[in-house]
Design an enzyme around this catalytic site. Structure first.
Site, PDB file in Angstrom:
ATOM      1  N   ARG A 109     -14.228 -52.510  90.227  1.00 35.99           N
ATOM      2  CA  ARG A 109     -13.830 -53.764  89.559  1.00 35.99           C
ATOM      3  C   ARG A 109     -14.136 -54.884  90.531  1.00 35.99           C
ATOM      4  O   ARG A 109     -13.577 -54.927  91.637  1.00 35.99           O
ATOM      5  CB  ARG A 109     -12.341 -53.738  89.200  1.00 35.99           C
ATOM      6  CG  ARG A 109     -11.819 -55.110  88.789  1.00 35.99           C
ATOM      7  CD  ARG A 109     -10.460 -55.073  88.159  1.00 35.99           C
ATOM      8  NE  ARG A 109     -10.516 -54.494  86.826  1.00 35.99           N
ATOM      9  CZ  ARG A 109      -9.546 -54.578  85.928  1.00 35.99           C
ATOM     10  NH1 ARG A 109      -8.424 -55.206  86.218  1.00 35.99           N
ATOM     11  NH2 ARG A 109      -9.683 -54.025  84.741  1.00 35.99           N
ATOM     12  N   HIS A 136     -16.856 -55.623  80.407  1.00 34.19           N
ATOM     13  CA  HIS A 136     -15.733 -54.687  80.567  1.00 34.19           C
ATOM     14  C   HIS A 136     -15.972 -53.488  79.636  1.00 34.19           C
ATOM     15  O   HIS A 136     -15.253 -53.287  78.656  1.00 34.19           O
ATOM     16  CB  HIS A 136     -14.421 -55.407  80.229  1.00 34.19           C
ATOM     17  CG  HIS A 136     -13.184 -54.721  80.731  1.00 34.19           C
ATOM     18  ND1 HIS A 136     -13.206 -53.552  81.477  1.00 34.19           N
ATOM     19  CD2 HIS A 136     -11.858 -55.026  80.580  1.00 34.19           C
ATOM     20  CE1 HIS A 136     -11.970 -53.198  81.779  1.00 34.19           C
ATOM     21  NE2 HIS A 136     -11.142 -54.065  81.243  1.00 34.19           N
ATOM     22  N   GLN A 139     -13.222 -50.848  78.527  1.00 35.93           N
ATOM     23  CA  GLN A 139     -12.235 -51.363  77.574  1.00 35.93           C
ATOM     24  C   GLN A 139     -12.769 -51.294  76.143  1.00 35.93           C
ATOM     25  O   GLN A 139     -12.066 -50.879  75.220  1.00 35.93           O
ATOM     26  CB  GLN A 139     -11.861 -52.809  77.929  1.00 35.93           C
ATOM     27  CG  GLN A 139     -10.774 -53.373  77.043  1.00 35.93           C
ATOM     28  CD  GLN A 139      -9.435 -52.676  77.241  1.00 35.93           C
ATOM     29  OE1 GLN A 139      -8.956 -52.582  78.364  1.00 35.93           O
ATOM     30  NE2 GLN A 139      -8.836 -52.174  76.175  1.00 35.93           N
ATOM     31  N   ASP A 225      -8.204 -62.269  73.903  1.00 33.05           N
ATOM     32  CA  ASP A 225      -7.999 -61.975  75.326  1.00 33.05           C
ATOM     33  C   ASP A 225      -7.385 -63.226  75.954  1.00 33.05           C
ATOM     34  O   ASP A 225      -7.319 -64.292  75.315  1.00 33.05           O
ATOM     35  CB  ASP A 225      -9.356 -61.629  75.960  1.00 33.05           C
ATOM     36  CG  ASP A 225      -9.267 -61.093  77.383  1.00 33.05           C
ATOM     37  OD1 ASP A 225      -8.156 -60.816  77.860  1.00 33.05           O
ATOM     38  OD2 ASP A 225     -10.333 -60.967  78.021  1.00 33.05           O
ATOM     39  N   CYS A 265      -6.889 -56.409  75.018  1.00 32.91           N
ATOM     40  CA  CYS A 265      -7.098 -55.472  76.137  1.00 32.91           C
ATOM     41  C   CYS A 265      -5.905 -55.443  77.071  1.00 32.91           C
ATOM     42  O   CYS A 265      -5.733 -54.483  77.818  1.00 32.91           O
ATOM     43  CB  CYS A 265      -8.377 -55.819  76.882  1.00 32.91           C
ATOM     44  SG  CYS A 265      -8.361 -57.440  77.679  1.00 32.91           S
ATOM     45  N   ARG A 293      -7.536 -45.903  76.966  1.00 31.63           N
ATOM     46  CA  ARG A 293      -8.370 -46.108  78.158  1.00 31.63           C
ATOM     47  C   ARG A 293      -8.481 -44.791  78.932  1.00 31.63           C
ATOM     48  O   ARG A 293      -9.565 -44.402  79.377  1.00 31.63           O
ATOM     49  CB  ARG A 293      -7.751 -47.187  79.070  1.00 31.63           C
ATOM     50  CG  ARG A 293      -7.921 -48.611  78.603  1.00 31.63           C
ATOM     51  CD  ARG A 293      -9.355 -49.101  78.687  1.00 31.63           C
ATOM     52  NE  ARG A 293      -9.901 -49.023  80.042  1.00 31.63           N
ATOM     53  CZ  ARG A 293      -9.716 -49.935  81.007  1.00 31.63           C
ATOM     54  NH1 ARG A 293      -9.026 -51.035  80.747  1.00 31.63           N
ATOM     55  NH2 ARG A 293     -10.247 -49.784  82.211  1.00 31.63           N
TER      56      ARG A 293
HETATM   57  N1  NVA Z   1     -10.952 -61.083  80.521  1.00 30.13           N
HETATM   58  C1  NVA Z   1      -9.895 -60.585  81.359  1.00 30.13           C
HETATM   59  C2  NVA Z   1      -9.654 -59.129  81.067  1.00 30.13           C
HETATM   60  C3  NVA Z   1      -8.551 -58.494  81.870  1.00 30.13           C
HETATM   61  C4  NVA Z   1      -8.418 -57.036  81.621  1.00 30.13           C
HETATM   62  C5  NVA Z   1     -10.235 -60.803  82.829  1.00 30.13           C
HETATM   63  O1  NVA Z   1     -11.409 -60.638  83.180  1.00 30.13           O
HETATM   64  O2  NVA Z   1      -9.354 -61.168  83.593  1.00 30.13           O
HETATM   65  N1   CP Z   2      -7.233 -54.101  80.220  1.00 28.64           N
HETATM   66  C1   CP Z   2      -7.341 -53.929  81.555  1.00 28.64           C
HETATM   67  O1   CP Z   2      -8.426 -53.664  82.106  1.00 28.64           O
HETATM   68  O2   CP Z   2      -6.147 -53.993  82.195  1.00 28.64           O
HETATM   69  P1   CP Z   2      -5.920 -54.065  83.780  1.00 28.64           P
HETATM   70  O3   CP Z   2      -6.434 -55.380  84.264  1.00 28.64           O
HETATM   71  O4   CP Z   2      -4.434 -53.912  83.932  1.00 28.64           O
HETATM   72  O5   CP Z   2      -6.671 -52.923  84.420  1.00 28.64           O
END
Ligand code: NVA
Ligand code: CP
Length: 310
Positions: A109, A136, A139, A225, A265, A293
């Site tokens: 990540r 992502h 997800q 989101d 998500c 997930r």
């Molecule tokens: N769009 C959000 C998703 C978090 C799971 C982010 O990138 O922070």
């Molecule tokens: N939806 C998702 O990826 O959640 P986290 O940021 O908690 O991993």
């Protein structure tokens, strides 16, 4: 034995896999989930190790990969920017060369997709995108599996995306192009999706609507989101003003199909991108979505490490 370079696959974007591979993964997910629910031990990844590298915060991604890997008999190594040399400017290429000599699989990540791609290019083992600024894919894998569980095939259906043209939106567009459904997108001005940025060629897989209510009309799934994704916190105040109309509420759900689902998500901010009535209401499947997930990622890890089973 680790897969040889010619067989090795990464999962860096949704478009890395073909439709028939997704059909396979969804079927494997169903089998793996059923086994788990029946307390049947299934440990095909004994002696395999997953490295999880987090440069941004996470709850679901960490727990789902870590629990999933243990359930499949493997183990995990958890690294963050703060507690590894990654935070002290060791080149990503060098980190990839070293880490991938010691583990069988890597989940990352991070911020720029380019960094993930650079890691993958220097890795001896498969690399999975656990979220980047751009995409992502894990997800969306879970979201589509959840849709199929509740409503059957997603092909030909309409998914309404309300909110930011972000990593989730981009990945929905890639999935629509591959799996044959349509995304109705409504974002505030300045936060639009862009086909080139999303990495799609077929513009017919999405339609843009100025008003979120119009995007939701007749949709089979309504999804949103956070207004501010990780890494964009400096824009928070500006975004709070721009996104105020992009809150999924009961009026939006009312114009969708009568049996439309709601997904998010997570983490969610009730009263911002979605009302409490919707996310905690009868059409919401967010908890199944979060749980899934783990199941889809178990199927994904099995596929990347062992190929097709049976
Ligand atoms: N769009 C959000 C998703 C978090 C799971 C982010 O990138 O922070
Ligand atoms: N939806 C998702 O990826 O959640 P986290 O940021 O908690 O991993």
């Amino acid at each position: 034995m680790k897969p040889g370079p010619s067989l090795m696959r990464h999962f860096l974007q949704f478009k890395d896999f073909r439709a028939e591979e997704y059909a396979y993964l969804f079927e494997r997910t169903r089998i793996i989930k059923t086994r788990f629910k029946n307390y049947e031990k299934y440990q095909p990844l004994a002696d395999r190790t997953l490295a999880m590298i987090f440069e941004k915060a996470s709850t679901r991604t960490r727990v789902s990969f870590e629990a999933g890997m243990y359930q499949m008999g493997g183990s995990v190594v958890h690294l963050t920017t703060g507690d590894s040399q990654l935070g002290r400017a060791e080149p990503v290429e060098d980190s990839a060369r070293v880490i991938s000599r010691m583990v069988d699989l890597v989940m990352i990540r991070t911020y720029e997709q380019a960094k993930l791609e650079a890691f993958a290019a220097h890795s001896r083992v498969p690399v999975i995108n656990g979220l980047t600024n751009e995409y992502h894919p894990c997800q969306i894998l879970a979201d589509i599996f959840t849709f199929i569980e509740h409503r059957g095939a997603i092909q030909g259906k309409v998914v309404a995306w309300v909110g930011d043209g972000n990593n989730m939106a981009n990945t929905w567009l890639q999935a629509a192009e591959i799996l044959g459904f349509t995304v109705h997108v409504s974002t505030p001005g300045g936060y639009e999706v862009d086909a080139a940025r999303a990495g799609i060629r077929d513009h017919s897989c999405y339609k843009v609507f100025d008003h979120p209510l119009d995007a939701c009309r007749d949709a089979h799934l309504v999804t949103t989101d956070v207004w501010t994704s990780m890494g964009y916190e400096a824009e928070n105040e500006e975004r709070r003003k721009a996104f105020v109309e992009w809150c999924v509420d009961e009026d939006m759900m009312a114009v969708a199909q009568p049996d439309a689902l709601f997904m998010h998500c997570l983490p969610a901010h009730r009263g911002e991108e979605v009302t409490a009535e919707v996310i905690d209401g009868p059409q919401s499947v967010v908890w199944d979505e979060a749980e899934n997930r783990m199941h889809v990622q178990k199927a994904l890890m099995e596929y990347l490490l062992l190929g097709r089973i049976g």
